[in-house]
Write a protein that holds these residues in place. Structure first.
Motif, PDB file in Angstrom:
ATOM      1  N   PHE A 165      -1.567  -0.958   1.659  1.00 32.29           N
ATOM      2  CA  PHE A 165      -1.750  -1.543   3.128  1.00 32.29           C
ATOM      3  C   PHE A 165      -1.521  -0.827   4.419  1.00 32.29           C
ATOM      4  O   PHE A 165      -1.317  -0.497   4.450  1.00 32.29           O
ATOM      5  CB  PHE A 165      -2.101  -2.730   3.306  1.00 32.29           C
ATOM      6  CG  PHE A 165      -3.692  -3.512   3.884  1.00 32.29           C
ATOM      7  CD1 PHE A 165      -4.417  -4.084   3.011  1.00 32.29           C
ATOM      8  CD2 PHE A 165      -3.399  -5.001   5.296  1.00 32.29           C
ATOM      9  CE1 PHE A 165      -5.171  -3.931   3.276  1.00 32.29           C
ATOM     10  CE2 PHE A 165      -4.008  -5.068   5.444  1.00 32.29           C
ATOM     11  CZ  PHE A 165      -5.339  -4.923   4.712  1.00 32.29           C
ATOM     12  N   HIS A 166      -2.828  -0.916   5.303  1.00 30.68           N
ATOM     13  CA  HIS A 166      -2.630   0.209   6.714  1.00 30.68           C
ATOM     14  C   HIS A 166      -2.795  -1.262   7.287  1.00 30.68           C
ATOM     15  O   HIS A 166      -2.957  -2.434   7.178  1.00 30.68           O
ATOM     16  CB  HIS A 166      -3.674   0.623   7.153  1.00 30.68           C
ATOM     17  CG  HIS A 166      -4.144   1.931   6.433  1.00 30.68           C
ATOM     18  ND1 HIS A 166      -5.560   2.809   6.281  1.00 30.68           N
ATOM     19  CD2 HIS A 166      -3.325   2.429   5.621  1.00 30.68           C
ATOM     20  CE1 HIS A 166      -5.078   3.704   5.637  1.00 30.68           C
ATOM     21  NE2 HIS A 166      -4.521   3.851   4.580  1.00 30.68           N
ATOM     22  N   ASP A 167      -1.361  -1.112   9.088  1.00 26.97           N
ATOM     23  CA  ASP A 167      -0.838  -2.078   9.424  1.00 26.97           C
ATOM     24  C   ASP A 167      -1.726  -2.326  10.551  1.00 26.97           C
ATOM     25  O   ASP A 167      -1.659  -3.645  11.362  1.00 26.97           O
ATOM     26  CB  ASP A 167       0.490  -1.563  10.510  1.00 26.97           C
ATOM     27  CG  ASP A 167       0.250  -0.020  11.169  1.00 26.97           C
ATOM     28  OD1 ASP A 167      -1.116   0.196  11.055  1.00 26.97           O
ATOM     29  OD2 ASP A 167       1.115   0.473  11.691  1.00 26.97           O
ATOM     30  N   ASP A 168      -3.155  -1.644  10.662  1.00 29.25           N
ATOM     31  CA  ASP A 168      -4.318  -2.006  11.642  1.00 29.25           C
ATOM     32  C   ASP A 168      -5.144  -3.092  10.937  1.00 29.25           C
ATOM     33  O   ASP A 168      -6.615  -3.248  11.841  1.00 29.25           O
ATOM     34  CB  ASP A 168      -4.214  -0.539  12.207  1.00 29.25           C
ATOM     35  CG  ASP A 168      -5.437  -0.413  11.898  1.00 29.25           C
ATOM     36  OD1 ASP A 168      -5.149   0.057  10.461  1.00 29.25           O
ATOM     37  OD2 ASP A 168      -5.549   1.238  11.924  1.00 29.25           O
ATOM     38  N   ASP A 169      -5.426  -3.157   9.816  1.00 27.05           N
ATOM     39  CA  ASP A 169      -6.321  -3.991   9.105  1.00 27.05           C
ATOM     40  C   ASP A 169      -5.782  -5.591   8.924  1.00 27.05           C
ATOM     41  O   ASP A 169      -4.564  -5.775   8.219  1.00 27.05           O
ATOM     42  CB  ASP A 169      -6.596  -3.028   7.453  1.00 27.05           C
ATOM     43  CG  ASP A 169      -7.084  -1.875   7.957  1.00 27.05           C
ATOM     44  OD1 ASP A 169      -7.707  -2.115   8.771  1.00 27.05           O
ATOM     45  OD2 ASP A 169      -7.069  -0.860   7.089  1.00 27.05           O
ATOM     46  N   CYS A 170      -6.510  -6.051   8.096  1.00 27.42           N
ATOM     47  CA  CYS A 170      -6.030  -7.630   8.248  1.00 27.42           C
ATOM     48  C   CYS A 170      -7.363  -7.975   6.704  1.00 27.42           C
ATOM     49  O   CYS A 170      -8.525  -7.790   6.524  1.00 27.42           O
ATOM     50  CB  CYS A 170      -6.754  -8.887   8.984  1.00 27.42           C
ATOM     51  SG  CYS A 170      -5.140  -8.096  10.726  1.00 27.42           S
ATOM     52  N   MET A 171      -5.997  -8.240   5.381  1.00 28.07           N
ATOM     53  CA  MET A 171      -7.082  -9.173   4.144  1.00 28.07           C
ATOM     54  C   MET A 171      -7.238  -9.954   4.397  1.00 28.07           C
ATOM     55  O   MET A 171      -6.147 -11.372   4.752  1.00 28.07           O
ATOM     56  CB  MET A 171      -5.765  -9.170   2.913  1.00 28.07           C
ATOM     57  CG  MET A 171      -4.803  -8.879   2.938  1.00 28.07           C
ATOM     58  SD  MET A 171      -3.395  -8.336   1.332  1.00 28.07           S
ATOM     59  CE  MET A 171      -3.534  -7.136   1.494  1.00 28.07           C
ATOM     60  N   ALA A 172      -8.002 -10.746   3.312  1.00 31.02           N
ATOM     61  CA  ALA A 172      -9.067 -11.665   3.604  1.00 31.02           C
ATOM     62  C   ALA A 172      -8.369 -12.818   2.765  1.00 31.02           C
ATOM     63  O   ALA A 172      -7.507 -11.273   1.868  1.00 31.02           O
ATOM     64  CB  ALA A 172     -10.655 -11.777   2.914  1.00 31.02           C
ATOM     65  N   PRO A 173      -7.929 -13.958   2.461  1.00 32.10           N
ATOM     66  CA  PRO A 173      -6.736 -14.506   1.891  1.00 32.10           C
ATOM     67  C   PRO A 173      -7.265 -14.432   0.661  1.00 32.10           C
ATOM     68  O   PRO A 173      -6.057 -14.580  -0.740  1.00 32.10           O
ATOM     69  CB  PRO A 173      -6.859 -16.183   2.273  1.00 32.10           C
ATOM     70  CG  PRO A 173      -7.646 -16.323   4.121  1.00 32.10           C
ATOM     71  CD  PRO A 173      -8.289 -14.700   3.692  1.00 32.10           C
ATOM     72  N   SER A 174      -7.941 -14.352  -0.212  1.00 30.90           N
ATOM     73  CA  SER A 174      -8.506 -13.942  -1.989  1.00 30.90           C
ATOM     74  C   SER A 174      -8.365 -13.147  -2.174  1.00 30.90           C
ATOM     75  O   SER A 174      -8.675 -12.687  -3.105  1.00 30.90           O
ATOM     76  CB  SER A 174      -9.303 -14.990  -1.883  1.00 30.90           C
ATOM     77  OG  SER A 174     -10.813 -14.600  -1.424  1.00 30.90           O
TER      78      SER A 174
END
Length: 322
Positions: A88-97
Motif C-alpha cells: 500500500f502507499h502512505d497517501d492512500d486509505c483502504m475501505a474497512p472491508s
C-alpha cells in the motif's frame, strides 16, 4: 486466513499521511496480519510516528538511503513470506472491508495471480477516511482469464490503483519490467506483465480513497516523456503478441489520456474523464503532431546535454595536444 496476509506500506516524508493510512489498515474487518512500514529514508523519525499506535502488529523497516519507490515495492515482494501480500502507499486509505473481500475472492479462486479494485479520487484530506460512497456502489467483481485482459480495463477508462492490489505471493514469480525503461509509469507495465501469465479479479467498487495532491507522480510535469513512449511501445508489443484488437482501443483511448495528462488541467478528475470528452480531432492531432514533437524534443535535449558537451571536451583535448 488473515494470518497468511502481510500488508506493506511504502512511506516517504509524509508523516501525517502515514498516520492516516495506518489507521485505515487497522480499521479492517479482519485482524491478525502484520503491517510493515517500508520507509524510504524519510527526514522524520518514522519509528516515533508508528509507536503512537502502540500496536505490536506494526513494525518499521527503514532504508538507510532512498532507493526510489519501485525498488521499495520490489523490496516488499522480496521480504514477504506470506501467501498473500498487499503493498500500500502512505497517501492512500483502504475501505474497512477491502482486505476481507479480496481474501474471499482468493478463497474462491485460488489460481488468481492478483485481485485489484476501483479507487475513489479524493481532493479534500478530511474525506480520506470516508467510505460512505460504498453503501450505494457495491457491484461484485469480474474475473479476467485471457492474456493481457487488463488492457481492456485500461482502455475502458477504469482507474487501477497500484496500491489496491493484493498479490497471490505463493504463485507469482518475480516479474519485474525494466525500471529504467518505465520509471513513474511502471505500475501499469508491471500489472500488464503479470496479466500475461496469471488471471486476475477486478472489484468494481471504489474500495480505496486515493488522495490527489502535488507530491504525486500524477502531478509531476517534469518526468521524461520518453517513459510514456516506452509504455506505449510496451502496450503495442503486448497487443501484437496476444490480441490485435487492443491496438484500435489503444489509439482512440490511451493516447487521448496521455495527451490530456501533458496539458494543464484544473484538477486530476478531468484527466480521467478526458477519454469521453476529447474530440476525434484532438486524438489524431496528438498522434500526428504531439507525439513526433515530444520525441524529437527529447532527442534534441539529449543531444544538447550529452553529445555536444562530449564533443566540445574532445575538441579541447585535441587542441591541447596541438
Amino acid at each position: 486466513m488473515s494470518s497468511e496476509l502481510e500488508v506493506y506500506i511504502l512511506s516517504y516524508n509524509r508523516p501525517e499521511y502515514l498516520i492516516r493510512c495506518i489507521q485505515s489498515v487497522l480499521n479492517q474487518t479482519i485482524v491478525g496480519f502484520p503491517i510493515i512500514v517500508l520507509d524510504n529514508a524519510s527526514d522524520f523519525d518514522v519509528v516515533s510516528v508508528v509507536s503512537q499506535f502502540e500496536n505490536d502488529r506494526i513494525s518499521v523497516v527503514a532504508n538507510p538511503v532512498n532507493i526510489n519507490s519501485f525498488n521499495n515495492f520490489t523490496k516488499a515482494i522480496s521480504l514477504s513470506k506470506s501467501k498473500f501480500l498487499t503493498v500500500f502507499h502512505d497517501d492512500d486509505c483502504m475501505a474497512p472491508s477491502l482486505l476481507q473481500e479480496q481474501l474471499n475472492i482468493f478463497n474462491e479462486y485460488p489460481e488468481l495471480g492478483f485481485v485489484t479494485t476501483g479507487v475513489n479520487l479524493v481532493y479534500n484530506e478530511d474525506e480520506m477516511l470516508d467510505f460512505s460512497v460504498l453503501k450505494s456502489s457495491r457491484s461484485g467483481f469480474e474475473l479476467f482469464n485471457s492474456k493481457c485482459a487488463i488492457l481492456d480495463e485500461y482502455f475502458g477508462g477504469k482507474i487501477f490503483g497500484f496500491s489496491t492490489v493484493m498479490y497471490n505471493r505463493s504463485i507469482i514469480t518475480s516479474v519485474v519490467p525494466e525500471p529504467q525503461r518505465f520509471a513513474q509509469v511502471i505500475d501499469r507495465a508491471y500489472l500488464l506483465k503479470l496479466s500475461e501469465s496469471y488471471s486476475f479479479a477486478y472489484m468494481d467498487s471504489p474500495n480505496c480513497n486515493s488522495f490527489q495532491h502535488i507530491g504525486q507522480d500524477s502531478y509531476n510535469r517534469t518526468w521524461d516523456f520518453m517513459f510514456d513512449l516506452n509504455l506505449i511501445q510496451f502496450y503495442i508489443e503486448c497487443s501484437l503478441k496476444f490480441e490485435k484488437k487492443y491496438l484500435i482501443k489503444f489509439i482512440l483511448n490511451e493516447l487521448a489520456l496521455l495527451y490530456c495528462l501533458r496539458h494543464p488541467l484544473p484538477n486530476l478528475r478531468q484527466v480521467f474523464n478526458c477519454i469521453n470528452s476529447v474530440s476525434l480531432f484532438e486524438k489524431f492531432s496528438f498522434i500526428i503532431i504531439y507525439l513526433p514533437y515530444n520525441y524529437l524534443r527529447n532527442k534534441l535535449v539529449f543531444f544538447i546535454k550529452n553529445v555536444l558537451p562530449i564533443g566540445f571536451y574532445n575538441t579541447l583535448i585535441k587542441l591541447k595536444k596541438l
